[in-house]
Design an enzyme around this catalytic site. Structure first.
Site, mmCIF file in Angstrom:
data_model
loop_
_atom_site.group_PDB
_atom_site.id
_atom_site.type_symbol
_atom_site.label_atom_id
_atom_site.label_comp_id
_atom_site.label_asym_id
_atom_site.label_seq_id
_atom_site.Cartn_x
_atom_site.Cartn_y
_atom_site.Cartn_z
ATOM 1 N N ASP A 9 0.877 -1.180 0.000
ATOM 2 C CA ASP A 9 0.000 0.000 0.000
ATOM 3 C C ASP A 9 0.914 1.231 0.000
ATOM 4 O O ASP A 9 0.958 1.987 0.946
ATOM 5 C CB ASP A 9 -0.959 -0.009 1.187
ATOM 6 C CG ASP A 9 -0.274 -0.031 2.542
ATOM 7 O OD1 ASP A 9 0.882 -0.518 2.613
ATOM 8 O OD2 ASP A 9 -0.871 0.434 3.530
ATOM 9 N N ASP A 14 6.903 1.365 2.336
ATOM 10 C CA ASP A 14 6.717 0.442 1.205
ATOM 11 C C ASP A 14 7.707 0.765 0.091
ATOM 12 O O ASP A 14 8.238 -0.133 -0.565
ATOM 13 C CB ASP A 14 5.305 0.542 0.626
ATOM 14 C CG ASP A 14 4.215 0.396 1.648
ATOM 15 O OD1 ASP A 14 3.548 -0.642 1.661
ATOM 16 O OD2 ASP A 14 4.009 1.337 2.436
ATOM 17 N N ASP A 252 8.194 -1.980 6.551
ATOM 18 C CA ASP A 252 7.998 -2.923 5.454
ATOM 19 C C ASP A 252 9.303 -3.481 4.906
ATOM 20 O O ASP A 252 9.365 -4.641 4.469
ATOM 21 C CB ASP A 252 7.201 -2.249 4.337
ATOM 22 C CG ASP A 252 5.816 -1.832 4.794
ATOM 23 O OD1 ASP A 252 5.365 -2.318 5.853
ATOM 24 O OD2 ASP A 252 5.182 -1.009 4.107
#
Length: 323
Positions: A9, A14, A252
């Site tokens: 996302d 990310d 992440d």
């Protein structure tokens, strides 16, 4: 090389995860799926495309995924508003709407991410690792559409949940809270699952000195990562200061590094994990039976309760600092 599919996302952490996966010689990224989470699906898809194009990896397809969670938004009063109001809000500087890269000139692949996941996994030799680092909507939908993919998934290494650490409610971590039903479906799937929760990502928080060293390396990936880490650090000081004020988690990317080198995770325990989907004060809570209080439940996941901070920083520098 290990074949992997990322599910993201894309906001800031990310973006570092994607760059790390694309630059790692140990990973073959078959594709990247976007999902609603840090922002709506149009933003997370565009951000993913921006990162992929910036890294010169336009041969890696980006597949647009689910725009809403599976169930939670259907229950009046259950779905809370994400407490981010806009880029001008100091607390929103963790992400903003767009990653600070040139707008993408490439487009997402035709079709939807869920169908692509099903098709790709069913045609595979059972040798693909999934690395979901956002809400688990795409993965859960794929499991619902074709349960047989569970036997085709080599393993799932996901970022989400928290045993002792939380960040969005008094009991819950963001990714699980956004789509609790999806998290429960994935964890109950019978797949080989490693959970990289906030307990691990906070233990691996990256320092401002690490960011400065990344910047000095001067590569496209390292400079952008330094920018992101500094942005996250500035926001976390206002929103969720770390015990060491000079550090910030890059959640992440730790999941990606755990696939490359599992030694980056510490105190990994096999336990029974459940997710609260009842809509109350603990909605979205990741319940880890570390003390094995419920004797009837067998372990269904491995959970990392810690991480090797120095190794994580060293891996980011080694991978992102490559020309």
């Amino acid at each position: 090389m290990e074949k992997v599919i990322l599910d993201v996302d894309t906001g800031t952490d990310d973006a570092i995860a994607i760059m790390t996966a694309l630059r790692s010689p140990e990973l073959e990224v078959l594709g990247i799926c976007s999902v609603n989470g840090n922002r709506g699906i149009e933003f997370t898809t565009e951000n993913t495309l921006r990162v992929v194009e910036y890294m010169g990896a336009c041969d890696v397809p980006v597949h647009k995924g689910c725009s809403l969670p599976m169930v939670v938004s259907l229950t009046p009063g259950r779905r809370k508003e994400i407490p981010y109001t806009g880029p001008e809000d100091p607390e929103d500087n963790v992400h903003g709407d767009y990653v600070e890269l040139p707008p993408a000139t490439i487009s997402a692949a035709p079709g939807n991410a869920v169908s692509w996941l099903v098709d790709t996994l069913m045609k595979s030799a059972g040798d693909i690792t999934l690395i979901p680092v956002g809400p688990l909507t795409n993965i859960a939908m794929a499991l619902r559409i074709e349960p047989a993919i569970a036997a085709k998934i080599k393993r799932i290494v996901l970022m989400g949940g928290g045993c002792r650490e939380v960040n969005i409610t008094p009991t819950s971590e963001f990714n699980f809270w956004i789509d609790p039903e999806a998290a429960k479906i994935v964890i109950d799937s019978g797949c080989d699952i490693t959970i990289v929760p906030l307990d691990a990502t906070h233990a691996a928080a990256v320092s401002i000195e690490d960011a400065k060293e990344l910047r000095r390396m001067g590569t496209k990936a390292s400079v952008v990562s330094a920018d992101i880490i500094e942005r996250r650090w500035s926001a976390y000081k206002n929103w969720q200061p770390m015990d060491d004020i000079n550090t910030v988690p890059v959640h992440d990317a730790l999941a990606v590094c755990a696939v490359i080198n599992p030694a980056v995770l510490k105190n990994v325990v096999s336990v029974h994990v459940d997710v609260d989907i009842n809509g109350g004060a603990s909605d979205g809570q990741c319940i880890c039976d570390v003390g094995k209080r419920n004797k009837r439940d067998v372990p269904n996941a491995k959970v990392a309760l810690g991480a090797d901070k120095e190794l994580f920083a060293a891996m980011l520098k080694e991978i992102l600092g490559k020309q």
